[in-house]
Design an enzyme around this catalytic site. Sequence first.
Site, PDB file in Angstrom:
ATOM      1  N   HIS A   1      -3.748  -5.936   2.354  1.00  0.00           N
ATOM      2  CA  HIS A   1      -3.552  -6.042   3.648  1.00  0.00           C
ATOM      3  C   HIS A   1      -4.399  -7.188   4.091  1.00  0.00           C
ATOM      4  O   HIS A   1      -4.742  -7.905   3.129  1.00  0.00           O
ATOM      5  CB  HIS A   1      -3.962  -4.928   4.397  1.00  0.00           C
ATOM      6  CG  HIS A   1      -3.648  -3.529   4.051  1.00  0.00           C
ATOM      7  ND1 HIS A   1      -2.338  -3.032   4.546  1.00  0.00           N
ATOM      8  CD2 HIS A   1      -4.171  -2.340   3.445  1.00  0.00           C
ATOM      9  CE1 HIS A   1      -2.119  -1.885   4.232  1.00  0.00           C
ATOM     10  NE2 HIS A   1      -3.107  -1.453   3.450  1.00  0.00           N
TER      11      HIS A   1
ATOM     12  N   CYS B   1       0.589  -1.092  -0.135  1.00  0.00           N
ATOM     13  CA  CYS B   1      -0.074  -0.011  -0.008  1.00  0.00           C
ATOM     14  C   CYS B   1       0.869   1.358   0.023  1.00  0.00           C
ATOM     15  O   CYS B   1       1.405   1.636  -1.120  1.00  0.00           O
ATOM     16  CB  CYS B   1      -1.051  -0.076   1.353  1.00  0.00           C
ATOM     17  SG  CYS B   1      -2.395   0.912   1.060  1.00  0.00           S
TER      18      CYS B   1
ATOM     19  N   ARG C   1     -12.176   6.584  -2.629  1.00  0.00           N
ATOM     20  CA  ARG C   1     -11.265   5.817  -1.916  1.00  0.00           C
ATOM     21  C   ARG C   1     -11.706   4.314  -2.080  1.00  0.00           C
ATOM     22  O   ARG C   1     -12.838   4.020  -2.059  1.00  0.00           O
ATOM     23  CB  ARG C   1     -11.266   6.080  -0.249  1.00  0.00           C
ATOM     24  CG  ARG C   1     -10.168   5.569   0.581  1.00  0.00           C
ATOM     25  CD  ARG C   1     -10.226   6.151   2.019  1.00  0.00           C
ATOM     26  NE  ARG C   1      -8.906   5.775   2.648  1.00  0.00           N
ATOM     27  CZ  ARG C   1      -7.782   6.009   2.498  1.00  0.00           C
ATOM     28  NH1 ARG C   1      -7.680   7.241   1.785  1.00  0.00           N
ATOM     29  NH2 ARG C   1      -6.914   5.439   3.081  1.00  0.00           N
TER      30      ARG C   1
HETATM   31  N1  GLN Z   1      -1.985   7.111   1.672  1.00  0.00           N
HETATM   32  C1  GLN Z   1      -2.150   5.944   0.856  1.00  0.00           C
HETATM   33  C2  GLN Z   1      -3.318   6.080   0.025  1.00  0.00           C
HETATM   34  O1  GLN Z   1      -4.218   6.552   0.510  1.00  0.00           O
HETATM   35  C3  GLN Z   1      -1.810   4.565   1.399  1.00  0.00           C
HETATM   36  C4  GLN Z   1      -2.859   4.160   2.074  1.00  0.00           C
HETATM   37  C5  GLN Z   1      -2.657   2.964   3.103  1.00  0.00           C
HETATM   38  O2  GLN Z   1      -1.233   2.465   3.079  1.00  0.00           O
HETATM   39  N2  GLN Z   1      -3.474   2.355   3.574  1.00  0.00           N
HETATM   40  O3  GLN Z   1      -3.271   5.476  -1.126  1.00  0.00           O
END
Ligand code: GLN
Length: 238
Positions: free
Chosen positions: A194, A96, A130
């Site tokens: 994850h 990520c 998101r």
């Molecule tokens: N900040 C990054 C995004 O939102 C990674 C997020 C994360 O590691 N969960 O894309």
Amino acid sequence: MTDTSSALRIVWIYPDLLSTYGDRGNVLVLRRRAALRGIPTEIVHVNSGDPVPEHGDIYLLGGGEDRPQILAAERLRAQGGLARAVRNGACVFAVCAGYQIIGETYADNESNPLPGVGILDVRSDRGRTRAVGELVADVAPELGGGRITGFENHQGRTTIGPSARPLSTLVRGIGNDERTEGAYQGQVLGTYLHGPALPRNPQLADQLLGRRVGQLAPLPPSWGERLHDERLTAALRQ
Ligand code: GLN
């Protein structure tokens, strides 16, 4: 003192900045699956004030919030140890935020492109929405194939350049761009998964270990395979 000179060195990069959603589980499952085969490991935790050692075997990076992600990228670029380790043949598995910052560029929360570590030919910018939820994908056949699962939570979207290849083809979820998930280039792998990714996908853990230790003895199925099957069924049912 134990002689660890022949141990597999697993380097956990910046647990003080990049350690959301239990990504440390990736460290633990690599150590466990190595130990079950009689392979000794040395776990090295590198906080953001410390230099990254250049002679590790497998380097792991986790996810992180926007601000810690920027700090991590700045420090990794300035210190240079991770890029040198890759030139020495080390393997990297980044998740990520970690995946985004090992690329060529990634975006801050105003969509400005920032320079990454440049060890994986990907560029990440910010998506309009998101990406949150369960993800299912099929690993590229040249990496051994197999279905992987995990959950994703990121704003970024990632484009793969000519020197890298997709890690997997998407079955469910958003991943890089609603078509593929993750990327790899030589010994460097990145993913949005994850879960943590490696406990949920033991075959991926063995793929990584095999890159450094060669052919691995098979292990009898255990909780890792049961977890994988259970999460896969649940994700595809949603
Ligand atoms: N900040 C990054 C995004 O939102 C990674 C997020 C994360 O590691 N969960 O894309």
